[in-house]
Design a protein around this motif. Structure first.
Motif, PDB file in Angstrom:
ATOM      1  N   GLU A 169       4.371  39.872  19.436  1.00 49.76           N
ATOM      2  CA  GLU A 169       5.192  38.870  18.739  1.00 49.76           C
ATOM      3  C   GLU A 169       5.974  37.998  19.720  1.00 49.76           C
ATOM      4  OE1 GLU A 169       5.027  38.224  15.644  1.00 49.76           O
ATOM      5  OE2 GLU A 169       4.192  40.027  14.699  1.00 49.76           O
ATOM      6  N   GLY A 170       5.357  37.704  20.869  1.00 51.11           N
ATOM      7  CA  GLY A 170       6.007  36.848  21.853  1.00 51.11           C
ATOM      8  C   GLY A 170       7.061  37.541  22.688  1.00 51.11           C
ATOM      9  N   VAL A 171       7.188  38.872  22.543  1.00 53.95           N
ATOM     10  CA  VAL A 171       8.172  39.646  23.307  1.00 53.95           C
ATOM     11  C   VAL A 171       7.450  40.450  24.383  1.00 53.95           C
ATOM     12  CG1 VAL A 171       9.946  41.445  23.212  1.00 53.95           C
ATOM     13  CG2 VAL A 171       9.720  39.799  21.323  1.00 53.95           C
ATOM     14  N   VAL A 172       7.870  40.306  25.629  1.00 54.71           N
ATOM     15  CA  VAL A 172       7.262  41.019  26.750  1.00 54.71           C
ATOM     16  C   VAL A 172       7.755  42.469  26.755  1.00 54.71           C
ATOM     17  CG1 VAL A 172       7.002  41.117  29.256  1.00 54.71           C
ATOM     18  CG2 VAL A 172       7.126  38.888  28.100  1.00 54.71           C
ATOM     19  N   HIS A 173       6.828  43.412  26.793  1.00 50.40           N
ATOM     20  CA  HIS A 173       7.158  44.841  26.841  1.00 50.40           C
ATOM     21  C   HIS A 173       6.802  45.394  28.216  1.00 50.40           C
ATOM     22  CE1 HIS A 173       7.139  44.192  22.551  1.00 50.40           C
ATOM     23  NE2 HIS A 173       7.356  45.466  22.264  1.00 50.40           N
ATOM     24  N   TYR A 174       7.773  46.009  28.867  1.00 48.25           N
ATOM     25  CA  TYR A 174       7.534  46.744  30.117  1.00 48.25           C
ATOM     26  C   TYR A 174       7.816  48.211  29.821  1.00 48.25           C
ATOM     27  CZ  TYR A 174       8.098  48.264  35.012  1.00 48.25           C
ATOM     28  OH  TYR A 174       7.978  48.912  36.223  1.00 48.25           O
ATOM     29  N   CYS A 175       6.770  49.049  29.868  1.00 48.03           N
ATOM     30  CA  CYS A 175       6.908  50.443  29.436  1.00 48.03           C
ATOM     31  C   CYS A 175       6.235  51.385  30.427  1.00 48.03           C
ATOM     32  CB  CYS A 175       6.312  50.629  28.042  1.00 48.03           C
ATOM     33  SG  CYS A 175       6.962  49.505  26.788  1.00 48.03           S
ATOM     34  N   VAL A 176       6.501  51.206  31.692  1.00 46.47           N
ATOM     35  CA  VAL A 176       5.916  52.055  32.727  1.00 46.47           C
ATOM     36  C   VAL A 176       6.566  53.432  32.666  1.00 46.47           C
ATOM     37  CG1 VAL A 176       5.610  52.386  35.210  1.00 46.47           C
ATOM     38  CG2 VAL A 176       5.334  50.109  34.203  1.00 46.47           C
ATOM     39  N   ALA A 177       5.719  54.454  32.513  1.00 48.09           N
ATOM     40  CA  ALA A 177       6.244  55.800  32.266  1.00 48.09           C
ATOM     41  C   ALA A 177       6.734  56.505  33.523  1.00 48.09           C
ATOM     42  CB  ALA A 177       5.168  56.642  31.574  1.00 48.09           C
ATOM     43  N   ASN A 178       6.444  55.961  34.692  1.00 48.96           N
ATOM     44  CA  ASN A 178       6.963  56.558  35.936  1.00 48.96           C
ATOM     45  C   ASN A 178       7.621  55.470  36.788  1.00 48.96           C
ATOM     46  OD1 ASN A 178       4.409  55.399  36.406  1.00 48.96           O
ATOM     47  ND2 ASN A 178       3.953  56.767  38.111  1.00 48.96           N
ATOM     48  N   MET A 179       8.533  54.773  36.180  1.00 55.04           N
ATOM     49  CA  MET A 179       9.200  53.642  36.829  1.00 55.04           C
ATOM     50  C   MET A 179       9.784  53.973  38.208  1.00 55.04           C
ATOM     51  SD  MET A 179      12.349  51.298  35.381  1.00 55.04           S
ATOM     52  CE  MET A 179      11.607  51.164  33.769  1.00 55.04           C
ATOM     53  N   PRO A 180      10.470  55.132  38.379  1.00 56.34           N
ATOM     54  CA  PRO A 180      11.078  55.407  39.689  1.00 56.34           C
ATOM     55  C   PRO A 180      10.087  55.547  40.831  1.00 56.34           C
ATOM     56  CG  PRO A 180      12.139  56.735  37.992  1.00 56.34           C
ATOM     57  CD  PRO A 180      10.911  56.131  37.373  1.00 56.34           C
ATOM     58  N   SER A 181       8.792  55.686  40.525  1.00 55.23           N
ATOM     59  CA  SER A 181       7.814  55.802  41.610  1.00 55.23           C
ATOM     60  C   SER A 181       7.646  54.488  42.364  1.00 55.23           C
ATOM     61  CB  SER A 181       6.462  56.266  41.068  1.00 55.23           C
ATOM     62  OG  SER A 181       5.858  55.275  40.271  1.00 55.23           O
ATOM     63  N   ALA A 182       8.185  53.411  41.844  1.00 56.84           N
ATOM     64  CA  ALA A 182       8.144  52.138  42.565  1.00 56.84           C
ATOM     65  C   ALA A 182       9.059  52.173  43.790  1.00 56.84           C
ATOM     66  CB  ALA A 182       8.541  50.985  41.648  1.00 56.84           C
ATOM     67  N   VAL A 183      10.032  53.082  43.776  1.00 56.39           N
ATOM     68  CA  VAL A 183      10.922  53.269  44.932  1.00 56.39           C
ATOM     69  C   VAL A 183      10.862  54.747  45.319  1.00 56.39           C
ATOM     70  CG1 VAL A 183      12.454  51.302  44.576  1.00 56.39           C
ATOM     71  CG2 VAL A 183      12.869  53.378  43.292  1.00 56.39           C
ATOM     72  N   PRO A 184       9.692  55.208  45.789  1.00 60.29           N
ATOM     73  CA  PRO A 184       9.464  56.642  45.946  1.00 60.29           C
ATOM     74  C   PRO A 184      10.326  57.315  46.997  1.00 60.29           C
ATOM     75  CG  PRO A 184       7.683  55.400  46.963  1.00 60.29           C
ATOM     76  CD  PRO A 184       8.513  54.415  46.189  1.00 60.29           C
ATOM     77  N   ARG A 185      10.645  56.604  48.041  1.00 60.08           N
ATOM     78  CA  ARG A 185      11.451  57.227  49.093  1.00 60.08           C
ATOM     79  C   ARG A 185      12.825  57.616  48.526  1.00 60.08           C
ATOM     80  NH1 ARG A 185      10.520  59.184  54.459  1.00 60.08           N
ATOM     81  NH2 ARG A 185      12.546  59.208  55.492  1.00 60.08           N
ATOM     82  N   THR A 186      13.464  56.677  47.880  1.00 55.33           N
ATOM     83  CA  THR A 186      14.757  56.961  47.249  1.00 55.33           C
ATOM     84  C   THR A 186      14.614  58.046  46.180  1.00 55.33           C
ATOM     85  OG1 THR A 186      15.580  54.721  47.624  1.00 55.33           O
ATOM     86  CG2 THR A 186      16.625  55.976  45.864  1.00 55.33           C
ATOM     87  N   SER A 187      13.606  57.912  45.333  1.00 46.35           N
ATOM     88  CA  SER A 187      13.446  58.811  44.198  1.00 46.35           C
ATOM     89  C   SER A 187      13.134  60.240  44.631  1.00 46.35           C
ATOM     90  CB  SER A 187      12.338  58.299  43.277  1.00 46.35           C
ATOM     91  OG  SER A 187      12.679  57.043  42.735  1.00 46.35           O
ATOM     92  N   THR A 188      12.250  60.392  45.601  1.00 48.78           N
ATOM     93  CA  THR A 188      11.874  61.735  46.063  1.00 48.78           C
ATOM     94  C   THR A 188      13.067  62.483  46.622  1.00 48.78           C
ATOM     95  OG1 THR A 188       9.551  61.209  46.479  1.00 48.78           O
ATOM     96  CG2 THR A 188      10.513  62.981  47.787  1.00 48.78           C
TER      97      THR A 188
END
Length: 372
Positions: free
Chosen positions: A290-309
């Motif tokens: 419906e024209g709304v962008v959905h971002y639903c990545v189920a492992n979002m913190p893996s984009a910054v793995p050094r910090t997250s680990t």
């Protein structure tokens, strides 16, 4: 105890279950740790660092999975189900209330599964969920700011605006750890921020610390609708410990929302708090409804793995060591780990999972009663 550290297999999952520091602590206690070659590469942790900490590097995933206890970050993928076996302790994030297939696989395997996200200390704190909630909450605003750009399908709104032009309107559904961290970054950007929650004490806390820099609203259908219809960015930050998240934004609401607005549903691991949420990956992170962008990545913190680990291991290491030293006795002796126990020897030992799938619930201590 023989402990395995396999490489993560989920799409773009670059975190790792143990740091060399955690491994060193385990080996000093007399335990043997098998690390799959390359397990730490995504977090820039080399095999040599694990070897220096006392680990044995093994070439294949099945070598690490053959251990008495397996420590991971994310739940096993279907390709890993055949590694599950009886007498194994699996210690990782599981989110079973939104994953019936994995729940059945664990039950059939006879494994003991302890979920990071349901380990709960006195006062209801979730120490192993908190670090990733902090990361995800802060990232949600950064991600939202990116996808609000017109080049990414958004409304073309700058988060903080500029002099003479209003900033982005950010609505945060939930004032817990995710919501509080999201609010911190959004306020720092200069956005107009509204946080909705059912807990009045939590709203009062946010109101007190931000002193007019954000608005707080009680979370009911009327207030949610009023807020989201004027929002540029909506962050789903609802948590039901161990259970499926409720839908606060229904599909019927989407046509009334701003075109090009963005939803970042951090609750996607637990099914999402937006009806139109479905899990996405870092390879293909968004879709439009419906024209709304959905971002639903189920492992979002893996984009910054050094910090997250490292943030995750600060909290998990003490429990990993306790399980290694004491085995199942650690669960019997530790109420926090009893909350963490989701599956044991074919029994569901967490109430929210049993309720979600209409399965029999067995009290953790009862399930462990006759097991040595």
């Amino acid at each position: 105890m023989l402990i395995g550290l396999p490489k993560e297999t989920k799409d773009h999952e670059t975190r790792v279950g143990m740091t060399p520091s955690t491994v060193k602590t385990l080996t000093r206690h007399g335990h043997q740790v098998l690390v799959q070659s390359g397990a730490g590469e995504g977090s820039f942790l080399a095999d040599a660092e694990y070897q220096s900490a006392g680990a044995t590097i093994v070439p294949h995933a099945e070598d690490a999975w053959a251990a008495q206890m397996v420590v991971k970050v994310k739940e096993p993928t279907p390709a890993e189900y055949h590694y599950l076996h009886q007498d194994m302790i699996l210690f990782t994030y599981l989110h079973l209330a939104s994953d019936k297939a994995l729940t059945h696989a664990l039950l059939e395997s006879g494994a003991t599964a302890i979920a990071y996200e349901t380990v709960q200390t006195e006062g209801g704190k979730l120490p192993l969920l908190t670090p990733m909630s902090e990361v995800a909450g802060r990232m949600a605003v950064l991600v939202g700011a990116t996808y609000l750009q017109r080049t990414h399908g958004g409304r073309g709104v700058l988060m903080g605006g500029v002099p003479g032009v209003e900033p982005a309107n950010v609505v945060i559904l939930g004032g817990g750890i995710v919501g509080t961290n999201a609010a911190r970054i959004a306020v720092g950007f200069g956005a107009q921020v509204t946080v909705l929650d059912v807990n009045h004490d939590r709203l009062k806390y946010l109101d007190d610390i931000y002193r007019g820099q954000l608005q707080t609203r009680f979370s009911d259908e009327y207030n949610i609708e009023e807020a989201i219809y004027h929002a540029d960015l909506i962050i789903g930050a609802v948590l039901i410990p161990g259970g499926r998240a409720p839908w606060l934004v229904t599909s019927a609401m989407l046509p009334n929302m701003r075109k090009g607005s963005v939803i970042v549903d951090v609750a996607v691991d637990q099914g999402g708090c937006i009806e139109t949420t479905r899990p996405t990956t870092h390879s293909n992170p968004t879709y439009e409804v419906e024209g709304v962008v959905h971002y639903c990545v189920a492992n979002m913190p893996s984009a910054v793995p050094r910090t997250s680990t490292f943030a995750l291991n600060i909290q998990t290491a003490i429990y990993t060591l306790r399980l290694a030293d004491e085995g199942l006795e650690a669960i019997r002796n530790n109420p926090a780990l009893q909350y963490g126990l989701n599956i044991h020897r074919g029994a569901v030992t967490y109430p929210a999972i049993a309720k979600e799938f209409d399965m029999k619930y067995t009290d953790p201590l009862q399930a462990l009663k006759h097991v040595q």
